[in-house]
Design an enzyme around this catalytic site. Structure first.
Site, mmCIF file in Angstrom:
data_model
loop_
_atom_site.group_PDB
_atom_site.id
_atom_site.type_symbol
_atom_site.label_atom_id
_atom_site.label_comp_id
_atom_site.label_asym_id
_atom_site.label_seq_id
_atom_site.Cartn_x
_atom_site.Cartn_y
_atom_site.Cartn_z
ATOM 1 N N GLU A 1 0.805 -1.224 0.000
ATOM 2 C CA GLU A 1 0.000 0.000 0.000
ATOM 3 C C GLU A 1 0.836 1.271 0.000
ATOM 4 O O GLU A 1 0.479 2.260 -0.650
ATOM 5 C CB GLU A 1 -0.954 -0.007 1.210
ATOM 6 C CG GLU A 1 -2.189 -0.878 1.054
ATOM 7 C CD GLU A 1 -1.919 -2.367 1.244
ATOM 8 O OE1 GLU A 1 -2.864 -3.162 1.127
ATOM 9 O OE2 GLU A 1 -0.747 -2.749 1.508
ATOM 10 N N VAL A 2 1.960 1.261 0.711
ATOM 11 C CA VAL A 2 2.797 2.462 0.769
ATOM 12 C C VAL A 2 3.292 2.857 -0.615
ATOM 13 O O VAL A 2 3.450 4.046 -0.924
ATOM 14 C CB VAL A 2 3.980 2.253 1.749
ATOM 15 C CG1 VAL A 2 4.966 1.206 1.244
ATOM 16 C CG2 VAL A 2 4.701 3.577 2.022
#
Length: 222
Positions: free
Chosen positions: A127-128
């Protein structure tokens, strides 16, 4: 898309929809399968697995892009599926046959134990790198199932853990060759199937009460 078969005391839920992304139809089928497991009597345990090189790549971003007005209800339905695994009155084992990424990685974490394919099994929370944050429920699930240092590294770096690295980090409990992943998971599940399902659920629900509350709560930070 979702196939549920029973092998003795063990239910095997096989996901076979390509990358096994969480399309609403996929989520509905998974919930129907869990309802069948919940309703079954006698000793039981559940194993989940994918097909080919994918366990699951999580959220269906293509569907979301075309249905942005459904963003919050969709996230709520994904979180609710994780909660349902934590509330299931039976031991659960993820047979991670390949890539378990993002929401798919969290699906594995929502289960009691995991066996990962040694050569092409991967666990990753990217996700980052996608510019995405985690819902409060997802955040709670990851922190509830991983040690703080591992959760920190996995969430903030998007590290891709190979099978042995995942085992060393405590993300999975066993590794196996491709052909042995599902049999090993079934063997582990069968060894636990005799546990009283209601007791298993009661212990797990109490153990993860804050996680379940977060998963059942608002999908977005208030």
């Amino acid at each position: 898309m979702i196939e549920l078969k029973r092998e003795g005391d063990v239910f095997v839920l096989r996901m076979d929809a390509g990358e096994n992304r969480f399309h609403p139809d996929f989520l509905a089928a998974a919930n129907d399968a869990l309802a069948e497991v919940e309703a079954a009597g006698g000793p039981k345990a559940l194993v989940t697995t994918g097909a080919g090189k994918f366990y699951s790549n999580g959220l269906d971003l293509e569907w979301l892009g075309a249905h942005q007005e459904e963003f919050v209800p969709y996230l709520e339905s994904v979180n609710a599926l994780y909660a349902r695994f934590l509330e299931l009155p039976a031991p659960t084992v993820a047979a991670v046959n390949g890539h378990a990424f993002a929401g798919g990685a969290m699906l594995a974490l929502a289960q009691d134990f995991a066996v990962m394919r040694g050569d092409r099994g991967y666990f990753c929370l990217p996700e980052v790198d996608l510019g995405m944050s985690f819902t409060p429920g997802m955040n709670a699930l990851i922190r509830g199932r991983l040690t703080p240092p591992v959760a920190h590294e996995a969430m903030l770096t998007g590290r891709r853990y190979a099978a042995e690295q995942a085992r060393e980090a405590g993300i999975v409990q066993r590794t196996a060759e491709e052909a042995g992943v599902l049999p090993a998971a079934i063997e582990l599940a069968a060894s636990l199937a005799g546990k009283n399902g209601k007791t298993v659920k009661a212990i797990r629900v109490e153990l993860y009460k804050p996680v379940i509350a977060a998963l059942r709560g608002p999908a977005l930070p208030e």
